[in-house]
Write a protein that holds these residues in place. Structure first.
Motif, mmCIF file in Angstrom:
data_model
loop_
_atom_site.group_PDB
_atom_site.id
_atom_site.type_symbol
_atom_site.label_atom_id
_atom_site.label_comp_id
_atom_site.label_asym_id
_atom_site.label_seq_id
_atom_site.Cartn_x
_atom_site.Cartn_y
_atom_site.Cartn_z
ATOM 1 N N TYR A 21 47.626 65.587 124.358
ATOM 2 C CA TYR A 21 47.812 67.024 124.131
ATOM 3 C C TYR A 21 46.881 67.512 123.022
ATOM 4 O O TYR A 21 46.289 68.577 123.116
ATOM 5 C CB TYR A 21 49.274 67.295 123.772
ATOM 6 C CG TYR A 21 49.626 68.755 123.665
ATOM 7 C CD1 TYR A 21 49.693 69.550 124.802
ATOM 8 C CD2 TYR A 21 49.881 69.334 122.442
ATOM 9 C CE1 TYR A 21 50.008 70.889 124.718
ATOM 10 C CE2 TYR A 21 50.207 70.676 122.347
ATOM 11 C CZ TYR A 21 50.269 71.453 123.484
ATOM 12 O OH TYR A 21 50.577 72.781 123.390
ATOM 13 N N ALA A 22 46.744 66.728 121.956
ATOM 14 C CA ALA A 22 45.868 67.076 120.832
ATOM 15 C C ALA A 22 45.532 65.794 120.080
ATOM 16 O O ALA A 22 46.259 64.808 120.157
ATOM 17 C CB ALA A 22 46.552 68.073 119.900
ATOM 18 N N ASP A 23 44.429 65.809 119.353
ATOM 19 C CA ASP A 23 44.077 64.659 118.525
ATOM 20 C C ASP A 23 43.480 65.142 117.213
ATOM 21 O O ASP A 23 43.400 66.341 116.967
ATOM 22 C CB ASP A 23 43.141 63.700 119.258
ATOM 23 C CG ASP A 23 41.816 64.332 119.640
ATOM 24 O OD1 ASP A 23 41.558 65.490 119.274
ATOM 25 O OD2 ASP A 23 41.014 63.656 120.298
ATOM 26 N N GLY A 24 43.108 64.194 116.369
ATOM 27 C CA GLY A 24 42.495 64.532 115.100
ATOM 28 C C GLY A 24 43.473 65.034 114.052
ATOM 29 O O GLY A 24 43.068 65.647 113.071
ATOM 30 N N LEU A 25 44.760 64.772 114.230
ATOM 31 C CA LEU A 25 45.760 65.181 113.249
ATOM 32 C C LEU A 25 45.784 64.173 112.107
ATOM 33 O O LEU A 25 45.561 62.980 112.310
ATOM 34 C CB LEU A 25 47.135 65.288 113.901
ATOM 35 C CG LEU A 25 47.225 66.336 115.015
ATOM 36 C CD1 LEU A 25 48.490 66.141 115.828
ATOM 37 C CD2 LEU A 25 47.165 67.727 114.440
ATOM 38 N N GLY A 82 47.981 76.362 130.425
ATOM 39 C CA GLY A 82 48.955 75.568 131.175
ATOM 40 C C GLY A 82 48.444 74.255 131.734
ATOM 41 O O GLY A 82 49.062 73.690 132.626
ATOM 42 N N ASP A 83 47.336 73.723 131.187
ATOM 43 C CA ASP A 83 46.792 72.468 131.710
ATOM 44 C C ASP A 83 47.282 71.227 130.966
ATOM 45 O O ASP A 83 46.866 70.119 131.255
ATOM 46 C CB ASP A 83 45.261 72.505 131.712
ATOM 47 C CG ASP A 83 44.662 72.534 130.313
ATOM 48 O OD1 ASP A 83 45.422 72.673 129.329
ATOM 49 O OD2 ASP A 83 43.421 72.437 130.203
ATOM 50 N N GLY A 84 48.179 71.420 129.984
ATOM 51 C CA GLY A 84 48.726 70.279 129.246
ATOM 52 C C GLY A 84 47.879 69.849 128.067
ATOM 53 O O GLY A 84 48.125 68.798 127.487
ATOM 54 N N ILE A 85 46.874 70.634 127.694
ATOM 55 C CA ILE A 85 46.022 70.347 126.540
ATOM 56 C C ILE A 85 46.032 71.572 125.631
ATOM 57 O O ILE A 85 45.897 72.706 126.101
ATOM 58 C CB ILE A 85 44.576 70.025 126.972
ATOM 59 C CG1 ILE A 85 44.571 68.787 127.869
ATOM 60 C CG2 ILE A 85 43.675 69.819 125.763
ATOM 61 C CD1 ILE A 85 43.243 68.518 128.536
ATOM 62 N N ALA A 86 46.193 71.348 124.344
ATOM 63 C CA ALA A 86 46.251 72.461 123.388
ATOM 64 C C ALA A 86 44.848 73.027 123.168
ATOM 65 O O ALA A 86 44.010 72.391 122.540
ATOM 66 C CB ALA A 86 46.846 71.997 122.070
ATOM 67 N N GLU A 87 44.596 74.220 123.694
ATOM 68 C CA GLU A 87 43.299 74.875 123.488
ATOM 69 C C GLU A 87 43.251 75.606 122.146
ATOM 70 O O GLU A 87 42.202 75.718 121.539
ATOM 71 C CB GLU A 87 42.996 75.891 124.600
ATOM 72 C CG GLU A 87 42.676 75.288 125.946
ATOM 73 C CD GLU A 87 43.914 74.899 126.729
ATOM 74 O OE1 GLU A 87 43.800 73.972 127.537
ATOM 75 O OE2 GLU A 87 44.986 75.501 126.526
ATOM 76 N N LEU A 88 44.391 76.115 121.701
ATOM 77 C CA LEU A 88 44.461 76.827 120.424
ATOM 78 C C LEU A 88 45.032 75.897 119.373
ATOM 79 O O LEU A 88 46.068 75.270 119.581
ATOM 80 C CB LEU A 88 45.334 78.073 120.541
ATOM 81 C CG LEU A 88 45.566 78.835 119.239
ATOM 82 C CD1 LEU A 88 44.300 79.580 118.845
ATOM 83 C CD2 LEU A 88 46.722 79.794 119.371
ATOM 84 N N ARG A 89 44.337 75.821 118.250
ATOM 85 C CA ARG A 89 44.796 74.996 117.128
ATOM 86 C C ARG A 89 44.475 75.771 115.861
ATOM 87 O O ARG A 89 43.317 76.047 115.572
ATOM 88 C CB ARG A 89 44.050 73.674 117.135
ATOM 89 C CG ARG A 89 44.412 72.769 116.011
ATOM 90 C CD ARG A 89 43.549 71.531 116.084
ATOM 91 N NE ARG A 89 43.931 70.592 115.081
ATOM 92 C CZ ARG A 89 43.857 69.293 115.221
ATOM 93 N NH1 ARG A 89 43.390 68.788 116.326
ATOM 94 N NH2 ARG A 89 44.223 68.500 114.255
ATOM 95 N N GLU A 90 45.523 76.136 115.125
ATOM 96 C CA GLU A 90 45.294 76.889 113.897
ATOM 97 C C GLU A 90 46.324 76.508 112.843
ATOM 98 O O GLU A 90 47.409 76.029 113.153
ATOM 99 C CB GLU A 90 45.305 78.389 114.149
ATOM 100 C CG GLU A 90 46.600 78.937 114.698
ATOM 101 C CD GLU A 90 46.507 80.414 115.072
ATOM 102 O OE1 GLU A 90 47.530 81.083 114.944
ATOM 103 O OE2 GLU A 90 45.439 80.867 115.493
#
Length: 103
Positions: A21-25, A82-90
């Protein structure tokens, strides 16, 4: 934390799939899914003073804990299409926060 090797994902039970879903956290500790589907992630770890870091290094605890300064940030992740990947990250909230998501 050990990341996924290229092209590999964790094994899921039959009928389920695993996607990133997201990486680099930076040391994610708590996650909360809001009623509208956004994901809030608290990125934090304990902040240690100089002498505690030295003591931890001497006894070998530095191998099991991150002794870097804490990110202290809460990030909002949103899957906008809705593709299961977080496009917005803020950044939702930052610096000086303690256990916001436990409220």
């Amino acid at each position: 934390m050990i990341g996924w090797k290229n092209g590999r994902t964790p094994k899921a039970p039959q009928g389920f799939t695993v996607t990133k879903y997201a990486d680099g956290l930076e040391n994610p500790r708590w996650m909360y899914v809001t009623p509208d589907g956004d994901v809030l992630v608290a990125q934090s770890n304990s902040n240690y003073g100089f002498f505690k870091k030295i003591g931890a290094w001497i006894i070998g605890a530095g191998k099991s804990k991150s002794l870097k300064h804490s990110a202290d940030v809460n990030t909002l992740l949103r899957d906008t299409n809705g593709d299961g990947i977080a496009e917005l990250r803020e950044t939702f909230l930052e610096k000086g926060l303690t256990n916001l998501l436990e409220c």
